[in-house]
Scaffold this motif. Sequence first.
Motif, PDB file in Angstrom:
ATOM      1  N   GLU A  62       9.686  -4.165  12.095  1.00  0.00           N
ATOM      2  CA  GLU A  62      10.742  -3.282  11.600  1.00  0.00           C
ATOM      3  C   GLU A  62      10.508  -2.820  10.164  1.00  0.00           C
ATOM      4  OE1 GLU A  62      14.354  -5.484  12.458  1.00  0.00           O
ATOM      5  OE2 GLU A  62      14.742  -4.142  14.154  1.00  0.00           O
ATOM      6  N   ARG A  63      10.027  -3.714   9.293  1.00  0.00           N
ATOM      7  CA  ARG A  63       9.777  -3.316   7.900  1.00  0.00           C
ATOM      8  C   ARG A  63       8.605  -2.327   7.813  1.00  0.00           C
ATOM      9  NH1 ARG A  63      11.293  -5.979   3.426  1.00  0.00           N
ATOM     10  NH2 ARG A  63       9.147  -6.085   2.637  1.00  0.00           N
ATOM     11  N   LEU A  64       7.574  -2.562   8.610  1.00  0.00           N
ATOM     12  CA  LEU A  64       6.449  -1.625   8.636  1.00  0.00           C
ATOM     13  C   LEU A  64       6.881  -0.278   9.208  1.00  0.00           C
ATOM     14  CD1 LEU A  64       3.476  -3.886   9.789  1.00  0.00           C
ATOM     15  CD2 LEU A  64       3.756  -2.790   7.556  1.00  0.00           C
ATOM     16  N   GLU A  65       7.770  -0.313  10.179  1.00  0.00           N
ATOM     17  CA  GLU A  65       8.306   0.933  10.755  1.00  0.00           C
ATOM     18  C   GLU A  65       9.032   1.740   9.691  1.00  0.00           C
ATOM     19  OE1 GLU A  65      12.174   2.214  13.287  1.00  0.00           O
ATOM     20  OE2 GLU A  65      11.370   0.204  13.623  1.00  0.00           O
ATOM     21  N   PHE A  66       9.828   1.070   8.872  1.00  0.00           N
ATOM     22  CA  PHE A  66      10.546   1.726   7.778  1.00  0.00           C
ATOM     23  C   PHE A  66       9.573   2.435   6.839  1.00  0.00           C
ATOM     24  CE2 PHE A  66      11.732   1.296   3.281  1.00  0.00           C
ATOM     25  CZ  PHE A  66      12.881   2.083   3.238  1.00  0.00           C
ATOM     26  N   LEU A  67       8.504   1.737   6.494  1.00  0.00           N
ATOM     27  CA  LEU A  67       7.501   2.318   5.607  1.00  0.00           C
ATOM     28  C   LEU A  67       6.771   3.472   6.286  1.00  0.00           C
ATOM     29  CD1 LEU A  67       5.938   2.117   2.926  1.00  0.00           C
ATOM     30  CD2 LEU A  67       4.446   0.435   4.026  1.00  0.00           C
ATOM     31  N   GLY A  68       6.375   3.265   7.529  1.00  0.00           N
ATOM     32  CA  GLY A  68       5.627   4.286   8.255  1.00  0.00           C
ATOM     33  C   GLY A  68       6.412   5.556   8.487  1.00  0.00           C
ATOM     34  N   ASP A  69       7.709   5.421   8.735  1.00  0.00           N
ATOM     35  CA  ASP A  69       8.564   6.585   8.935  1.00  0.00           C
ATOM     36  C   ASP A  69       8.484   7.520   7.728  1.00  0.00           C
ATOM     37  OD1 ASP A  69      10.954   8.049  10.208  1.00  0.00           O
ATOM     38  OD2 ASP A  69      11.773   7.445   8.277  1.00  0.00           O
ATOM     39  N   SER A  70       8.542   6.944   6.540  1.00  0.00           N
ATOM     40  CA  SER A  70       8.496   7.750   5.316  1.00  0.00           C
ATOM     41  C   SER A  70       7.147   8.425   5.136  1.00  0.00           C
ATOM     42  CB  SER A  70       8.794   6.862   4.099  1.00  0.00           C
ATOM     43  OG  SER A  70      10.092   6.326   4.169  1.00  0.00           O
ATOM     44  N   ILE A  71       6.069   7.698   5.384  1.00  0.00           N
ATOM     45  CA  ILE A  71       4.746   8.275   5.132  1.00  0.00           C
ATOM     46  C   ILE A  71       4.396   9.345   6.164  1.00  0.00           C
ATOM     47  CG2 ILE A  71       3.413   6.535   6.407  1.00  0.00           C
ATOM     48  CD1 ILE A  71       2.438   8.129   3.038  1.00  0.00           C
ATOM     49  N   VAL A  72       4.793   9.157   7.435  1.00  0.00           N
ATOM     50  CA  VAL A  72       4.543  10.188   8.449  1.00  0.00           C
ATOM     51  C   VAL A  72       5.276  11.477   8.079  1.00  0.00           C
ATOM     52  CG1 VAL A  72       4.937  10.865  10.847  1.00  0.00           C
ATOM     53  CG2 VAL A  72       4.027   8.607  10.331  1.00  0.00           C
ATOM     54  N   ASN A  73       6.539  11.349   7.693  1.00  0.00           N
ATOM     55  CA  ASN A  73       7.307  12.526   7.296  1.00  0.00           C
ATOM     56  C   ASN A  73       6.656  13.232   6.112  1.00  0.00           C
ATOM     57  OD1 ASN A  73      10.244  13.149   8.478  1.00  0.00           O
ATOM     58  ND2 ASN A  73       9.826  10.981   8.781  1.00  0.00           N
ATOM     59  N   LEU A  84       4.288   3.396  16.534  1.00  0.00           N
ATOM     60  CA  LEU A  84       3.386   4.341  15.855  1.00  0.00           C
ATOM     61  C   LEU A  84       3.699   4.385  14.367  1.00  0.00           C
ATOM     62  CD1 LEU A  84       1.131   6.495  16.371  1.00  0.00           C
ATOM     63  CD2 LEU A  84       2.958   8.182  16.247  1.00  0.00           C
ATOM     64  N   GLU A  85       4.976   4.429  14.013  1.00  0.00           N
ATOM     65  CA  GLU A  85       5.353   4.429  12.602  1.00  0.00           C
ATOM     66  C   GLU A  85       4.922   3.129  11.933  1.00  0.00           C
ATOM     67  OE1 GLU A  85       9.269   7.346  12.667  1.00  0.00           O
ATOM     68  OE2 GLU A  85       9.549   5.187  12.913  1.00  0.00           O
ATOM     69  N   ALA A  86       5.090   2.004  12.632  1.00  0.00           N
ATOM     70  CA  ALA A  86       4.704   0.714  12.067  1.00  0.00           C
ATOM     71  C   ALA A  86       3.200   0.632  11.837  1.00  0.00           C
ATOM     72  CB  ALA A  86       5.162  -0.418  12.985  1.00  0.00           C
ATOM     73  N   VAL A  87       2.422   1.138  12.770  1.00  0.00           N
ATOM     74  CA  VAL A  87       0.964   1.149  12.607  1.00  0.00           C
ATOM     75  C   VAL A  87       0.579   2.014  11.411  1.00  0.00           C
ATOM     76  CG1 VAL A  87      -1.200   1.951  13.647  1.00  0.00           C
ATOM     77  CG2 VAL A  87       0.407   0.607  15.000  1.00  0.00           C
ATOM     78  N   THR A  88       1.268   3.128  11.228  1.00  0.00           N
ATOM     79  CA  THR A  88       1.016   3.979  10.066  1.00  0.00           C
ATOM     80  C   THR A  88       1.282   3.220   8.781  1.00  0.00           C
ATOM     81  OG1 THR A  88       1.677   5.928  11.358  1.00  0.00           O
ATOM     82  CG2 THR A  88       1.564   6.176   8.967  1.00  0.00           C
ATOM     83  N   GLY A  89       2.408   2.513   8.742  1.00  0.00           N
ATOM     84  CA  GLY A  89       2.723   1.701   7.565  1.00  0.00           C
ATOM     85  C   GLY A  89       1.679   0.627   7.328  1.00  0.00           C
ATOM     86  N   ALA A  90       1.180   0.038   8.407  1.00  0.00           N
ATOM     87  CA  ALA A  90       0.153  -1.005   8.288  1.00  0.00           C
ATOM     88  C   ALA A  90      -1.146  -0.444   7.721  1.00  0.00           C
ATOM     89  CB  ALA A  90      -0.086  -1.645   9.652  1.00  0.00           C
ATOM     90  N   ILE A  91      -1.522   0.748   8.175  1.00  0.00           N
ATOM     91  CA  ILE A  91      -2.746   1.378   7.655  1.00  0.00           C
ATOM     92  C   ILE A  91      -2.588   1.678   6.172  1.00  0.00           C
ATOM     93  CG2 ILE A  91      -4.177   3.461   7.753  1.00  0.00           C
ATOM     94  CD1 ILE A  91      -3.691   3.509  10.776  1.00  0.00           C
ATOM     95  N   LEU A  92      -1.410   2.139   5.773  1.00  0.00           N
ATOM     96  CA  LEU A  92      -1.158   2.427   4.360  1.00  0.00           C
ATOM     97  C   LEU A  92      -1.338   1.170   3.512  1.00  0.00           C
ATOM     98  CD1 LEU A  92      -0.167   4.406   2.148  1.00  0.00           C
ATOM     99  CD2 LEU A  92       2.162   3.622   2.678  1.00  0.00           C
ATOM    100  N   LEU A  93      -0.764   0.054   3.947  1.00  0.00           N
ATOM    101  CA  LEU A  93      -0.859  -1.185   3.186  1.00  0.00           C
ATOM    102  C   LEU A  93      -2.279  -1.745   3.189  1.00  0.00           C
ATOM    103  CD1 LEU A  93       2.405  -3.065   4.224  1.00  0.00           C
ATOM    104  CD2 LEU A  93       1.980  -1.736   2.148  1.00  0.00           C
TER     105      LEU A  93
END
Length: 230
Positions: free
Chosen positions: A40-51, A118-127
């Motif tokens: 859930e925390r990674l999803e929060f981060l990923g949502d912002s970066i995808v947008n 998908l959003e969480a994976v995006t957040g994970a790649i960012l970190l």
Amino acid sequence: MNDRELKAARLQRALGYEFADRSLLELALTHRSAGNRNNERLEFLGDSIVNHIIAEQLYHKFPDAREGDMSRMRAALVKGDTLAEVAQELELGEHLTLGAGERKSGGRRRTSILADALEAVTGAILLDSDVETCRRCVLAWFSTRLEELDLGSAGKDAKTSLQEYLQGRGKPLPEYELLGVLGDDHNQQFHVACRLTKPALVVEGAGSSRRKAEQAAARTALERLNAYGK
């Protein structure tokens, strides 16, 4: 290399990114139904970066677009259904860690779970890397959809436009059927039929993925309908 390592390697090839910290990828694929340690925390981060990445790309791709048009295009690209489609193309579903209840109820195919993953994976790649690496991955996943956009459609792809065309006239929605897949795994060609009942119409489309084939078929159906004035 065991089965788990092979699956992880296959997924990372699909993502276009190899994790230095594999635990971030595992966390990104862990749904909250599996326990307190989830994505859930990674999803929060990923949502912002995808947008952000999609908005920035639209800004540069359409220098004459108004704010409203860019907002509609971004909304079409980052909505849950679209994110889930991208997740399906990357086959994220088969790599998810779910609780027993979600597994039994078809959680691997659930739109909301796939979109969140998908959003969480995006957040994970960012970190695990940096903003530029994350941008490269996201733009590669959305490349076909971004290429299909034009300012006149304001974010509507052919399937969406066909659906709205039929709904606006009180007609039944189209049905898509996979007719076959030709070629080797690395060079497949999908063939799809698009069927309309009112008016009666069957057209076909082809593409390097099922989605591209469906879009091609929908585009042909729209052209026929507009040509016939139906």
